[in-house]
Every structure is written in structure tokens, then in C-alpha cells.
Design an enzyme around this catalytic site. Structure first.
Site, PDB file in Angstrom:
ATOM      1  N   SER A  81       2.392  -8.985   8.162  1.00  0.00           N
ATOM      2  CA  SER A  81       2.662  -8.918   6.728  1.00  0.00           C
ATOM      3  C   SER A  81       2.326 -10.225   6.029  1.00  0.00           C
ATOM      4  O   SER A  81       2.477 -11.314   6.591  1.00  0.00           O
ATOM      5  CB  SER A  81       4.147  -8.598   6.507  1.00  0.00           C
ATOM      6  OG  SER A  81       4.507  -8.736   5.144  1.00  0.00           O
ATOM      7  N   TYR A 103      -1.844  -8.530  -0.144  1.00  0.00           N
ATOM      8  CA  TYR A 103      -1.727  -8.177  -1.555  1.00  0.00           C
ATOM      9  C   TYR A 103      -2.757  -8.995  -2.324  1.00  0.00           C
ATOM     10  O   TYR A 103      -3.150 -10.083  -1.889  1.00  0.00           O
ATOM     11  CB  TYR A 103      -0.332  -8.500  -2.104  1.00  0.00           C
ATOM     12  CG  TYR A 103       0.785  -7.650  -1.547  1.00  0.00           C
ATOM     13  CD1 TYR A 103       1.019  -6.366  -2.023  1.00  0.00           C
ATOM     14  CD2 TYR A 103       1.613  -8.138  -0.538  1.00  0.00           C
ATOM     15  CE1 TYR A 103       2.048  -5.588  -1.514  1.00  0.00           C
ATOM     16  CE2 TYR A 103       2.651  -7.368  -0.027  1.00  0.00           C
ATOM     17  CZ  TYR A 103       2.858  -6.088  -0.518  1.00  0.00           C
ATOM     18  OH  TYR A 103       3.867  -5.322  -0.009  1.00  0.00           O
ATOM     19  N   THR A 156      -2.393  -3.381   0.633  1.00  0.00           N
ATOM     20  CA  THR A 156      -1.316  -2.516   0.164  1.00  0.00           C
ATOM     21  C   THR A 156      -1.471  -2.260  -1.335  1.00  0.00           C
ATOM     22  O   THR A 156      -1.575  -3.186  -2.132  1.00  0.00           O
ATOM     23  CB  THR A 156       0.053  -3.142   0.463  1.00  0.00           C
ATOM     24  OG1 THR A 156       0.212  -3.213   1.883  1.00  0.00           O
ATOM     25  CG2 THR A 156       1.181  -2.303  -0.109  1.00  0.00           C
ATOM     26  N   LYS A 181      -3.709   0.899   2.150  1.00  0.00           N
ATOM     27  CA  LYS A 181      -2.389   1.417   2.517  1.00  0.00           C
ATOM     28  C   LYS A 181      -1.623   1.841   1.268  1.00  0.00           C
ATOM     29  O   LYS A 181      -1.513   1.082   0.301  1.00  0.00           O
ATOM     30  CB  LYS A 181      -1.596   0.330   3.255  1.00  0.00           C
ATOM     31  CG  LYS A 181      -0.205   0.753   3.721  1.00  0.00           C
ATOM     32  CD  LYS A 181       0.441  -0.372   4.508  1.00  0.00           C
ATOM     33  CE  LYS A 181       1.814   0.005   5.026  1.00  0.00           C
ATOM     34  NZ  LYS A 181       2.806   0.180   3.937  1.00  0.00           N
ATOM     35  N   HIS A 184       5.451   3.772   1.569  1.00  0.00           N
ATOM     36  CA  HIS A 184       6.144   2.491   1.713  1.00  0.00           C
ATOM     37  C   HIS A 184       7.560   2.688   2.262  1.00  0.00           C
ATOM     38  O   HIS A 184       8.495   1.962   1.906  1.00  0.00           O
ATOM     39  CB  HIS A 184       6.205   1.755   0.369  1.00  0.00           C
ATOM     40  CG  HIS A 184       6.023   0.271   0.495  1.00  0.00           C
ATOM     41  ND1 HIS A 184       4.921  -0.393   0.019  1.00  0.00           N
ATOM     42  CD2 HIS A 184       6.806  -0.695   1.055  1.00  0.00           C
ATOM     43  CE1 HIS A 184       5.040  -1.680   0.256  1.00  0.00           C
ATOM     44  NE2 HIS A 184       6.175  -1.891   0.890  1.00  0.00           N
TER      45      HIS A 184
END
Length: 368
Positions: free
Chosen positions: A109, A133, A159, A235, A259
Site C-alpha cells: 500500500s 494513488y 486505486t 483497482k 474497497h
């Protein structure tokens, strides 16, 4: 004192809920608003029934598959989940070691409490992807992409489904997310890190509009492709229309995901939208899914409906809370063993045998 014997993912969740502090439990387990989506992600799997075949030779089973051309031992990947050092001091490093031991892939992440470089050094032979991101300014994302490339990560997972933060009531009731002072987020520049969080609507103490970017459009996908040669996976796809747009933008893969029900309540469960998305993309991109996977039969069902592999997030957190790297490895082993058992009892000796013909939705039962 010896730890209790745990036999399924739900056992690890129960242990984590009993041993973590209320802030961590609320942060990892909660969903948006009434948490209908969280519950439905699980209930939807139960609405699909397996139709096993018999007298098939299942004495030897091959669980291996490939993702973006890389072989893994079984189709269960560790999905991106932030701030893992909240539950174990080794955090994402422990998770990566577990993935390496089990010969599968981890997606790190952006909000990891261990850096790209630390994870790469700790598990150099592990297949690693990086979740990203698009930040404002975009130079932040460029820097992270360059670091991911240099650290040997093999794909970027962009994402899409968090343009702004959802409202998680359970987290509010617990006093909001609090980043302990001894932890930091090594992928966030210091200028983005605020003071200790006072507003539960603000994630990780950083300004939400800088973290997420509500003004992003499909242009950002083309921009990201222009700055890297790494494969890009999108995603947060939940509709056939967006899946077709992903194909048009020539990405490598998509993750059918809501999510984990954390930002928008009352969205469709991923397992129920998966078949239509697989149908419309016609094999032009690899399709993965997450949200609600807790058992080996869940994995079997997802593959039967066309997923290449599944991501698990919360289960790994629960494993880390139980026993760090060993706990995360145990969770993966349990899911792998349950998946192998589901294959054998359904009459499948390889992943390629698992087809939609092995499933029936409960709505069809009345027609029999």
C-alpha cells in the site's frame, strides 16, 4: 501462555478483535455508514452454490497459476492494506515474508508503514506490486513510481474508487483513526503529513484532497502509462461500463473491488458483478477481485466466475495480529488448503478446470 489453535480466517478475526485496541479494531474492520456493503460482500458468496462433479481423478491437484506472466503457487494474493505496523512491529515486512514463503504476490500500500525499499530488501525474491494513488502535485506519484521501479516491483495497482473519503461511523465512535507517534508513513512527503489527527474524516493526518484527488479523470491513466513501463492494474472497477473503458485504455488488468465496503455503502457485492465484467472484457485484460473473501470455497467461486486470482486484505491483518509473519503465513496456508479441498471435492485437478458450470446462484434453485 500458548496461543489458541485457530482453524479458519474467522478465528483469526476473533483473536484480533479481542487483542487489538479499539481504535485499530474500528479502523480495520469497519465499513461505510450502515456497513451493508461489508455484510453483503460476505452474504453474496453464500448465495452461490457449488455443483460438484464425481469420479474425476483429483489425487494430484495443481493450484498454480500466472498473473501478468509471473507464476504463483496458488491464486490468492495479499492485497494492499495500510499501516500494518499498528498490529505487528514488522508490519508489511512480515506480510511480504509470508507471501514469499507461500510463493504468492503481495501488493504494498501507498500507506504502508514500511517502505518500498525495506520490503524489497526483506523479501527480495517475492513477487511484489505497488498500490498507488495519484497525488497533488503529481510529482509525488512520479517519485513513488520511480522508487517502485528501482526496488524491483513488477506492477502498479492504481486505486480509483476513493475520490473522497467515505464516512465510517464505527471509526468515528471509536474516536477516529490515530497514528501513533512512533509510526510514520514513509511514502508520504513530510509536507503532506499533518499534526495528530483531530478530524475523523481526515485520513492519516494528511489533507484529504491532496491524498485522493476528486478531480481525477481517465486522463490520469494515460498520464501514468506515459511515465512508466510497468504494467498498470486498475483497482475499484464495479461496472461493465468502466471495465470496457479500462480495456480501451489498454491497461494490463482490473480489480473488481468495492474497497471492502469502506467508502460507499449499498454498492453491489463484487462476486455478483464479477461475471458480467469478465464477459464484457473478453479476456483482453486480466480480471482479479477482492472484498469479502474469507474461505477457500470463496476463492473457488471467484475463479469459477472468471477471476484470475483474488486479493485478501483484512485476513492478513488478522494473521499479523495473531503472530506476525507466522500468523500471516498461517492465514495464507489455511486459505490455500481450503481451496485445494474445494477443488478436490468439486472434481477439479487444476485451476484451469474451474469453470462457471460448477456454480449455481441460489435464485436458480427454485427452477430445479
Amino acid at each position: 501462555m500458548s496461543k489458541p489453535m485457530l482453524v479458519c480466517v474467522d478465528d483469526y478475526e476473533k483473536y484480533a478483535r479481542e487483542h487489538l485496541n479499539q481504535h485499530s479494531v474500528a479502523y480495520y474492520t469497519c465499513g461505510a455508514d450502515e456497513e451493508v456493503s461489508v455484510k453483503e460482500n460476505r452474504q453474496a458468496f453464500r448465495r452461490f452454490r457449488i455443483k460438484p462433479r464425481v469420479l474425476r481423478d483429483v489425487s494430484k491437484r495443481d493450484l498454480s497459476t500466472s498473473i501478468l506472466g509471473q507464476k504463483i503457487d496458488f491464486p490468492i494474493l495479499i492485497g494492499p492494506a495500510g499501516t500494518q505496523c499498528l498490529v505487528h512491529h514488522e508490519g508489511e515486512v512480515a506480510a511480504a515474508k509470508a507471501a514469499n514463503a507461500m510463493k504468492t504476490c503481495i501488493v504494498l500500500s501507498t500507506f504502508s508503514t514500511k517502505s518500498l525499499e525495506e520490503v524489497s530488501q526483506a523479501a527480495p525474491n517475492c513477487l511484489r506490486w505497488f498500490q498507488l494513488y495519484i497525488w497533488r502535485p503529481r510529482s509525488i506519484a512520479v517519485n513513488l513510481v520511480r522508487r517502485a521501479e528501482a526496488a524491483g516491483f513488477k506492477a502498479l495497482v492504481l486505486t480509483l474508487d476513493m475520490p473522497i473519503l467515505g464516512k465510517r461511523r464505527s471509526e468515528w465512535y471509536a474516536g477516529g483513526f490515530q497514528m501513533p507517534p512512533h509510526l510514520h508513513l514513509p511514502h508520504l512527503p513530510k509536507e503532506l503529513m499533518g499534526q495528530a489527527k483531530e478530524d475523523a474524516r481526515q485520513e492519516y493526518g494528511a489533507p484529504a484532497d491532496m491524498v485522493i484527488g476528486a478531480s481525477l479523470t481517465w486522463e490520469c491513466v494515460e498520464w501514468l502509462k506515459s511515465i512508466t513501463s510497468l504494467p498498470i492494474i486498475l483497482k475499484g472497477i464495479l461496472t461493465p461500463e468502466d471495465a470496457l473503458l479500462a480495456v480501451q485504455h489498454q491497461v494490463a488488468g482490473i480489480v473488481v473491488s468495492n474497497h471492502g465496503g469502506r467508502h460507499l455503502d449499498y454498492v453491489q457485492p463484487t462476486i455478483e458483478v464479477l461475471p458480467k465484467i469478465v464477459e464484457v472484457v473478453k479476456g483482453k485484460v486480466e480480471v482479479y477481485m477482492d472484498s469479502g473473501v474469507r474461505t477457500g470455497t470463496d476463492v473457488f467461486k471467484a475463479l469459477a466466475l472468471g477471476a484470475k486470482a483474488v486479493f485478501v486484505g483484512r485476513p492478513i491483518i488478522y494473521g499479523l495480529a495473531y503472530d506476525g509473519e507466522e500468523g500471516a503465513r498461517q492465514v495464507l496456508q489455511i486459505l490455500r488448503d481450503e481451496f485445494s479441498l474445494a477443488m478436490a471435492l468439486s472434481g477439479c485437478s487444476s485451476v484451469s478446470d474451474i469453470k462457471q458450470e460448477y456454480l449455481m446462484h441460489e435464485s436458480q434453485l427454485a427452477k430445479l
